[in-house]
Motif scaffolding. Structure first.
Motif, PDB file in Angstrom:
ATOM      1  N   ILE B 133       0.843  -1.200   0.000  1.00  0.00           N
ATOM      2  CA  ILE B 133       0.000   0.000   0.000  1.00  0.00           C
ATOM      3  C   ILE B 133       0.875   1.245   0.000  1.00  0.00           C
ATOM      4  CG2 ILE B 133      -0.213   0.100   2.527  1.00  0.00           C
ATOM      5  CD1 ILE B 133      -3.186   0.831   2.078  1.00  0.00           C
ATOM      6  N   SER B 134       0.428   2.288  -0.692  1.00  0.00           N
ATOM      7  CA  SER B 134       1.204   3.536  -0.728  1.00  0.00           C
ATOM      8  C   SER B 134       0.821   4.391   0.487  1.00  0.00           C
ATOM      9  CB  SER B 134       0.910   4.293  -2.019  1.00  0.00           C
ATOM     10  OG  SER B 134      -0.387   4.838  -1.944  1.00  0.00           O
ATOM     11  N   PRO B 135       1.621   5.391   0.838  1.00  0.00           N
ATOM     12  CA  PRO B 135       1.287   6.231   2.009  1.00  0.00           C
ATOM     13  C   PRO B 135      -0.036   6.966   1.851  1.00  0.00           C
ATOM     14  CG  PRO B 135       3.574   6.562   1.352  1.00  0.00           C
ATOM     15  CD  PRO B 135       2.959   5.718   0.300  1.00  0.00           C
ATOM     16  N   GLU B 136      -0.464   7.213   0.599  1.00  0.00           N
ATOM     17  CA  GLU B 136      -1.754   7.912   0.381  1.00  0.00           C
ATOM     18  C   GLU B 136      -2.889   6.936   0.145  1.00  0.00           C
ATOM     19  OE1 GLU B 136       0.878   8.397  -1.849  1.00  0.00           O
ATOM     20  OE2 GLU B 136       1.725   9.914  -0.513  1.00  0.00           O
ATOM     21  N   LYS B 168      -6.657   7.581  -1.426  1.00  0.00           N
ATOM     22  CA  LYS B 168      -7.199   6.961  -2.635  1.00  0.00           C
ATOM     23  C   LYS B 168      -7.431   5.492  -2.302  1.00  0.00           C
ATOM     24  CE  LYS B 168      -6.217   8.816  -6.640  1.00  0.00           C
ATOM     25  NZ  LYS B 168      -7.530   9.269  -7.011  1.00  0.00           N
ATOM     26  N   ILE B 169      -8.578   4.991  -2.681  1.00  0.00           N
ATOM     27  CA  ILE B 169      -8.852   3.571  -2.406  1.00  0.00           C
ATOM     28  C   ILE B 169      -7.978   2.736  -3.337  1.00  0.00           C
ATOM     29  CG2 ILE B 169     -10.616   1.752  -2.368  1.00  0.00           C
ATOM     30  CD1 ILE B 169     -12.728   3.999  -1.995  1.00  0.00           C
ATOM     31  N   GLU B 170      -7.088   1.939  -2.716  1.00  0.00           N
ATOM     32  CA  GLU B 170      -6.153   1.145  -3.536  1.00  0.00           C
ATOM     33  C   GLU B 170      -6.549  -0.323  -3.597  1.00  0.00           C
ATOM     34  OE1 GLU B 170      -2.140   1.920  -2.237  1.00  0.00           O
ATOM     35  OE2 GLU B 170      -2.111   3.857  -3.274  1.00  0.00           O
ATOM     36  N   GLY B 171      -7.526  -0.682  -2.811  1.00  0.00           N
ATOM     37  CA  GLY B 171      -7.938  -2.092  -2.868  1.00  0.00           C
ATOM     38  C   GLY B 171      -8.917  -2.431  -1.765  1.00  0.00           C
ATOM     39  N   PHE B 172      -9.426  -3.638  -1.861  1.00  0.00           N
ATOM     40  CA  PHE B 172     -10.362  -4.143  -0.849  1.00  0.00           C
ATOM     41  C   PHE B 172      -9.810  -5.444  -0.291  1.00  0.00           C
ATOM     42  CE2 PHE B 172     -12.823  -1.283  -3.396  1.00  0.00           C
ATOM     43  CZ  PHE B 172     -13.642  -0.657  -2.472  1.00  0.00           C
ATOM     44  N   PRO B 192       1.779   1.841   7.361  1.00  0.00           N
ATOM     45  CA  PRO B 192       2.223   2.046   8.749  1.00  0.00           C
ATOM     46  C   PRO B 192       2.639   3.489   9.037  1.00  0.00           C
ATOM     47  CG  PRO B 192       3.169   0.036   7.857  1.00  0.00           C
ATOM     48  CD  PRO B 192       2.456   0.698   6.731  1.00  0.00           C
ATOM     49  N   GLU B 193       3.359   4.091   8.073  1.00  0.00           N
ATOM     50  CA  GLU B 193       3.817   5.463   8.327  1.00  0.00           C
ATOM     51  C   GLU B 193       2.639   6.445   8.366  1.00  0.00           C
ATOM     52  OE1 GLU B 193       4.592   3.523   5.780  1.00  0.00           O
ATOM     53  OE2 GLU B 193       4.918   4.609   3.900  1.00  0.00           O
ATOM     54  N   THR B 194       1.627   6.183   7.549  1.00  0.00           N
ATOM     55  CA  THR B 194       0.434   7.040   7.547  1.00  0.00           C
ATOM     56  C   THR B 194      -0.292   6.891   8.884  1.00  0.00           C
ATOM     57  OG1 THR B 194       0.243   6.549   5.206  1.00  0.00           O
ATOM     58  CG2 THR B 194      -1.649   7.613   6.230  1.00  0.00           C
TER      59      THR B 194
END
Lengths: 253, 784
Positions: B133-136, B168-172, B192-194
Motif C-alpha cells: 500500500i502507498s502512504p496515500e 485513494k482507495i487502492e484495494g479491498f 504504517p507510516e500514515t
C-alpha cells in the motif's frame, strides 16, 4: 323453376394412403337447387359423406370449385368459412354431436349468438320456439347426456336452423336413431323443406330417401344417377317407395 | 419385456407429458441443489475464513484511556484464556467516500502485514499476494463498497478537528469479522507510516468522541474450554469487568451469525419456494395420471383383457414417471453447477467473503430421493382407479365423460358469449382445473410474500417499524456532542413546524447487562421509541428491551436487571418491549434520565421525521441559518440510499426476480400440460364448435379465457392466503434479525405486479398451447 343455391364443378377429393392417393370424389359436376330436398344415396364407401363435407366447406376439396353466392368455398379462408357456417349453412351430424356440457337450449342458442345480426334475447326466443316445435321444450335445461337419442337429434336440428340457414346439410341424420325417432326426425325435415328450407342430405336409409324431391346416386366418387320426385305426401308413400326402389335397383343398390 | 415395450411406446406417444415432468424436475432439482449448496457454501466459507484468520473468541474495542495494563493483565491471566493480542487503531467517525459521508464507525489500523487476503478489483477472486500500500492509499472492506458503491481509485477523505486526510482507495481486503455489510463498524487499513502520523495527530487533541486512539483486544479461549463463546465472554467480564470499558464488543459466534444472517433468511425462503415447486410437481403428476386413466380407459381395458394385472399397469405408470423425474433430476443437478456460482455471488456483497462453489450432492441426493419416494406414493394413490377399469366397459365405450349440473354453473350469455362459454368449460370440469388453481394460489402466495418483503425493504414506514430511525432532516455536530444551547436552538426551529412528526435526539453505546455486552440506544425523548408493549421509559431506573433480548436474557416487563458501563453499575426495571433491528434485535433503549445515571451525557445525532417530506430542504436551510457552521445537516426525502439495507434489498430483489422467473416457467409447463390434456379430451367438442361457425382464433381465445378464469380464482385464493399468512410467516422469519414488528405494507403494486404477471402468463401460455386447435378437422366428426 328454382335457381341453383350451390354449384360444384369438376370437384375432386383424394386422400393419401399407404404412400399413394385414394380418389374418393372424381370430377363431380353438380347443382343443388333452392328449396329442394336433395338426397344423395350410395353404398358404403361411395363417397357420400365426403361429398357432403366438401360441398359444405367442412372439408377442403383437392381440386375443383364449389360455388355459393358466387364465391368459391375451396378458396375461402378459415374466417370466411366460419362465417358461412354461422350465417348461411346449417349442419346435422349422424351422431348429433351436441356439446356435452351445454344444455339443449344452450346448444341451440350458441350458434345463434355467433350470428351478430340478431340480439341475444331474440336468439333465445327463437331457440325456445324451435325447441317447442321440435317437441323438446320440457327438457331444454337438460344436458345432452340426460335425454334420449331422438331428443338429442331434434335438438341438433334446432341448432342447425337457429340462424335460418340458406342451405341445410344432413349427414345420415337418422343413422343412430330407432324407428320411432327416425320417423319424427324425417317428419321435421320434411316440414322444414315444405316451409322453404333447402336441404342436402346423405343417407342410405330408404325411408329417408322417400322424403326427397331429388335423388342422386353416387358410386365410386361419381354421380351416376338422378331422379326427381314430387313433394312428399304421406298418403302416396307406398307408390313412392315402389318408384324409388325401382330406381335404386336400376342403380344396382 | 412387455412392460419395457409399453414404456417405450407410452413415452414416445405422450412426449409432452414426459417432457413436462422432466422440465419441472430440472427446475426443482436445480433449485434445491443450488440453494442447499449455496447455503452450505456460504456458511462453510465464513467458517473457513474465521479459521484461516484465527479469529478470537471475544473482540473488544476499547479507547486507550480506558484500557489499563492491569485490566489487560487480568484478562491475560484468566484461567480460561489461552492468549490475548491487541492492535492499535484510530477510531474515525467522519469519513467521506466520493465526497459522500458514511455513517459507520471506522477503525483505522496499520497494514503491518496483518492483512492476509485481498480481493481482485472486481471482487471476483482473491489475489495471490496482498499488494503493498502507498502512504496515500487505503484498503477498505467489501461491506463499505456494498454500502457506498465505491471502487478502487475513488477518493476518500477523513475529516477531523485537527485537519483533513485524503486517501485513494487502492484495494479491498478480506476481514471476516467486520467486512460484511451487516456489521456497523468497519476496519480499514493504511500504510504504517500514515497510521503513525494519524495516531500522533489524534494524540495531540483531546476529543475522544470524534476520533480517538483505540485498542482492539482479541481474547482467545483455551482449547480445552468447552464453554460457548457467549458463556466465555460473560465469565471473562464477570471476573475482570473488561467489557464494561469497551464501547463495542462481540464474540466470534455473534459475528458469524451477523455475517450469515441474511443469506440464511433468503436461502430459507428460497428453500420454502423450492419445496412448493417440488409439491407442484407431485400435484401435476397426480393430476396427469388421473386424467390419463380417464382418457386411456379403453386402452387400459384392452391391456387388462390381454392379461395385464392392475399391479403391472401401476408399475408401468411408476416407471414412466420415475424415469421422467430421474432424467430431470440428473439434468437439473448438472445445471446447478453454474447456478451455484451465479447465485452464491449475490451474497458476497453482504458477507464480504467469496463463497465456495461446491455442489452439496449429499443433501441434494437425499432430497431428490425423498421426492422420488413421495412420487411413488403419489403414483400409487393416483393409480388406484386402475383397479376399477373394466375391460367390458372399456370396449363398449361406457366410460365416456358425463357432465352433471353444478351450483357453480352460470347460463351461457349471448352478450358475453366468450366469457360465459369459457366459464362453462371451467365450471363443468372443476376437478380437472382444481390442480391449476391450487398451483396458481401457491405461486401467487409466494410471489406476494416475497414482494411484501421486498417492498418492506423500501418503505419508510416499514423500515421505521423495524426500528430503523429514518428522518428527512438530520443534524450532526462535527466531532462532538450537541451542547444544551444547540439542542434548544434546534427545538425552537422545529417546534414552529407543523410538518414535524417526530423530533429525536439520539446516541448509542455498548453497555453490559448481566454480563452480556448489549447495544444500547439513548433517546432524549423516550416517547419517540417504537414500543410494542408496555410503556416507554419515564423514570431514571427504567429501560425497554426488544422481544429478542427479552427472550435471550429471560426477562419480561417488570423484571430488574443490572446495567454496567465503565465504572457505573446501576439497577434498572424493564418498562416495556420495543422494536429495533439494530444489532439484529439484541438491543435496549433508555431515556435521558437513565442515560445520565450510567454516565452517558449528550447526544450526537438529531433527526426529524416529517409529514410533508418535501419540506425537508426548507427545514434544513432554516437549521443551517440557526446553527451556523460546524454541523452536518442533511435533507433526504426518499431514503433510496439507506446503506444499511441496500445490500439486503439487492439480495431480496434477486430473490424476488428468481421466484418470478421460476414461477413463470412453472406456469408455462403446468398450463401446457393441462391444456394439452384438456385439448385431447375436448377434441370432439372443438370440432363441433368449428362446425357451427367458431374460428380457430375464437376457440383459442376461449381456451385462454378459461385459463384466465383459473388464474383469477387461483390468484384470489393466493392473495387471501398471503393476507392471512405472509405477514405472520415473515414476522417469524424476520424476528431472527430483530424485526419483531413486521408490518405488512400491501401497496397497489405489491399485489398488482404478480397478479398481472400471473394472469398475463396464464392467458398467453394457454393461447399458445391451444394452437393445435387449428389442426382440428371437422371431418373428424364424420362416421363413415
Amino acid at each position: 323453376m328454382s335457381s341453383n343455391i350451390l354449384t360444384a364443378h369438376d370437384l375432386c377429393k383424394s386422400f393419401a394412403h399407404n404412400g399413394g392417393q385414394v380418389h374418393v370424389l372424381s370430377h363431380i359436376d353438380l347443382e343443388i337447387k333452392e328449396k329442394d330436398f336433395t338426397v344423395v344415396m350410395g353404398a358404403s364407401g361411395s363417397g357420400k359423406s365426403t361429398l357432403l363435407y366438401a360441398l359444405s366447406g367442412m372439408d377442403k376439396a383437392t381440386s375443383g370449385q364449389v360455388l355459393f353466392d358466387g364465391k368459391d368455398l375451396v378458396k375461402m379462408k378459415e374466417k370466411e368459412l366460419a362465417k358461412l357456417r354461422s350465417h348461411d349453412f346449417g349442419f346435422i351430424f349422424q351422431q348429433m354431436h351436441l356439446i356435452s356440457n351445454l344444455t339443449l337450449l344452450e346448444n341451440v342458442t350458441v350458434p345463434g349468438y355467433l350470428n351478430n345480426g340478431k340480439g341475444a334475447s331474440e336468439v333465445k326466443g327463437r331457440a325456445e320456439k324451435l325447441l317447442e316445435q321440435m317437441g323438446i321444450s320440457d327438457v331444454k335445461t337438460h344436458l345432452p347426456s340426460q335425454v334420449s337419442g331422438g331428443e338429442q337429434q331434434r335438438c341438433a336440428i334446432a341448432r342447425s336452423i337457429i340462424h335460418e340457414p340458406k342451405l341445410l346439410f344432413a349427414d345420415e341424420p337418422t343413422g343412430a336413431l330407432n324407428r320411432k325417432n327416425t320417423k319424427e326426425v324425417l317428419d321435421l325435415l320434411t316440414e322444414l323443406n315444405r316451409n322453404g328450407q333447402s336441404i342436402l342430405m346423405v343417407t342410405h336409409d330408404l325411408r329417408a330417401a322417400l322424403r326427397a324431391s331429388r335423388l342422386l346416386y353416387l358410386e365410386d366418387g361419381n354421380v351416376i344417377g338422378e331422379m326427381t320426385l314430387p313433394p312428399y305426401d304421406k298418403e302416396e308413400e307406398k307408390s313412392r317407395e315402389t318408384q324409388v326402389n325401382a330406381w335404386l335397383s336400376s342403380m344396382k343398390w | 419385456m412387455d412392460i419395457l415395450t409399453l414404456l417405450r411406446a407410452n413415452i414416445k406417444r405422450k412426449k409432452g407429458a414426459f417432457l413436462g415432468i422432466v422440465l419441472l424436475m430440472i427446475i426443482v432439482s436445480m433449485f434445491l441443489t443450488t440453494i442447499y449448496s449455496v447455503k452450505k457454501n456460504v456458511t462453510k466459507s465464513i467458517d473457513d475464513a474465521y479459521e484461516e484468520f484465527k479469529t478470537a473468541n471475544l473482540m473488544m474495542n476499547i479507547t486507550n484511556e480506558r484500557l489499563s495494563d492491569e485490566l489487560l493483565k487480568s484478562v491475560k491471566d484468566h484461567p480460561l484464556v489461552d492468549h490475548v493480542s491487541t492492535m492499535d487503531a484510530v477510531l474515525m467517525r467522519r469519513h467521506f467516500v466520493k465526497e459522500k459521508e458514511d455513517n459507520q464507525s471506522w477503525l483505522i489500523v496499520p497494514m503491518n502485514g496483518i492483512v492476509q487476503k485481498q480481493f481482485s478489483d472486481d471482487f471476483s477472486s482473491y489475489l495471490d499476494e496482498v499488494r503493498p500500500i502507498s502512504p496515500e492509499g487505503i484498503y477498505l472492506v467489501q461491506g463499505i463498497a456494498t454500502n457506498e458503491g465505491c471502487k478502487v481509485g475513488d477518493d476518500l477523505r477523513f475529516q477531523t478537528k485537527y485537519g483533513e486526510y485524503n486517501f485513494k482507495i487502492e484495494g479491498f481486503v478480506v476481514e471476516p469479522v467486520d467486512g460484511c455489510a451487516m456489521v456497523g463498524w468497519k476496519t480499514v487499513y493504511v500504510a504504517p507510516e500514515t497510521f503513525e502520523k494519524l495516531a500522533s495527530d489524534v494524540d495531540a487533541v483531546d476529543n475522544p468522541d470524534a476520533a480517538g486512539r483505540v485498542t482492539i483486544v482479541y481474547v482467545y479461549k483455551k482449547a480445552d474450554c468447552e464453554m460457548s463463546d457467549g458463556e466465555f465472554a460473560r465469565t471473562i467480564n464477570r471476573d475482570t469487568g473488561i467489557q464494561d470499558y469497551a464501547y463495542a464488543s462481540a464474540t466470534k459466534t455473534q459475528m458469524k451469525r451477523y455475517t450469515n444472517l441474511f443469506s440464511d433468511i433468503i436461502c430459507s425462503i428460497m428453500i420454502g419456494f423450492a419445496m412448493v415447486l417440488a409439491g407442484v410437481v407431485l400435484i401435476i403428476m397426480a393430476h396427469n395420471i388421473t386424467v390419463t386413466i380417464e382418457m386411456s380407459y379403453a386402452e387400459l381395458g384392452i391391456l387388462k383383457a390381454e392379461g395385464f394385472t392392475k399391479g403391472r399397469i401401476r408399475v408401468l405408470f411408476i416407471l414412466q414417471y420415475l424415469l421422467a423425474e430421474i432424467t430431470g433430476a440428473i439434468i437439473g443437478t448438472i445445471l446447478s453447477i453454474p447456478m451455484i456460482s451465479l447465485f452464491g455471488g449475490i451474497f458476497q456483497p453482504i458477507t464480504a467473503i467469496i463463497a465456495k462453489k461446491d455442489v452439496d450432492l449429499e443433501t441434494s441426493l437425499t432430497l431428490l430421493l425423498l421426492i422420488l419416494g413421495l412420487s411413488v406414493l403419489v403414483i400409487l394413490l393416483a393409480t388406484r382407479k386402475v383397479a376399477k377399469v373394466s375391460p367390458v366397459k372399456a370396449l363398449t365405450g361406457e366410460s365416456r365423460d358425463v357432465y352433471f349440473e353444478s351450483f357453480l354453473t352460470a347460463p351461457v350469455s349471448g352478450k358475453n358469449l366468450s366469457l360465459s362459454l369459457s366459464y362453462r368449460q371451467f365450471s363443468s370440469n372443476k376437478r380437472r382445473y382444481f390442480v391449476a388453481i391450487l398451483i396458481t394460489a401457491l405461486l401467487m402466495f409466494f410471489m406476494l410474500t416475497v414482494n411484501l418483503m421486498a417492498s418492506a425493504m423500501k418503505s419508510k414506514s416499514a423500515l421505521e417499524a423495524m426500528g430503523t430511525i429514518l428522518c428527512e432532516v438530520e443534524v450532526r455536530p462535527q466531532d462532538r456532542n450537541f451542547t444544551e444551547e444547540e439542542m434548544a436552538a434546534i427545538e425552537s426551529v422545529m417546534k414552529e413546524e407543523p410538518t414535524v412528526n417526530k423530533s429525536i435526539f439520539f446516541r448509542n453505546e455498548y453497555v453490559t447487562v448481566n454480563g452480556n455486552t448489549i447495544y444500547c440506544q439513548f433517546y432524549k425523548d423516550p416517547e419517540t421509541i417504537n414500543m410494542v408493549s408496555g410503556r416507554a421509559p419515564v423514570y431514571d431506573n427504567e429501560l425497554v428491551i426488544t422481544d429478542i433480548l427479552a427472550e435471550d436474557l429471560g426477562l419480561k416487563t417488570g423484571d430488574k436487571l443490572v446495567v454496567a458501563r465503565r465504572e457505573y453499575r446501576e439497577e434498572f426495571i424493564v418498562s416495556g418491549i420495543f422494536c429495533s433491528m439494530n444489532d439484529t434485535g439484541m438491543t435496549m433503549a433508555m431515556g435521558d434520565a437513565g442515560a445520565k445515571k450510567i454516565g452517558v451525557n449528550g447526544y450526537i445525532w438529531y433527526g426529524a421525521s416529517l409529514s410533508k417530506p418535501k419540506e425537508a430542504d426548507r427545514l434544513a436551510k432554516a437549521l443551517e441559518e440557526k446553527l451556523g457552521a460546524g454541523f452536518k445537516i442533511v435533507a433526504d426525502s426518499n431514503f433510496s440510499e439507506v446503506s444499511d439495507i441496500k445490500s439486503i434489498s439487492t439480495a431480496v430483489m434477486v430473490m424476488r426476480y428468481t421466484i418470478y422467473v421460476f414461477s413463470i416457467i412453472f406456469v408455462l409447463v403446468v398450463v401446457s400440460m393441462i391444456c394439452s390434456k384438456s385439448f385431447a379430451q375436448e377434441r370432439r367438442d372443438l370440432g363441433i364448435y368449428k362446425a357451427i361457425g367458431f374460428t380457430s382464433r375464437k376457440l383459442r381465445s376461449l381456451f385462454a379465457l378459461r385459463f384466465l378464469i383459473i388464474a383469477v380464482i387461483g390468484s384470489a385464493i393466493g392473495t387471501v392466503l398471503s393476507l392471512l399468512f405472509s405477514s405472520k410467516g415473515l414476522s417469524m422469519l424476520l424476528r431472527s434479525v430483530g424485526i419483531c414488528n413486521f408490518i405488512s405494507n400491501y401497496r397497489t403494486e405489491t399485489i398488482l405486479i404478480p397478479v398481472i404477471l400471473l394472469l398475463g402468463c396464464f392467458f398467453l401460455f394457454a393461447y399458445i398451447s391451444a394452437r393445435k386447435v387449428k389442426k382440428v378437422e371437422i371431418r373428424e366428426l364424420v362416421i363413415e
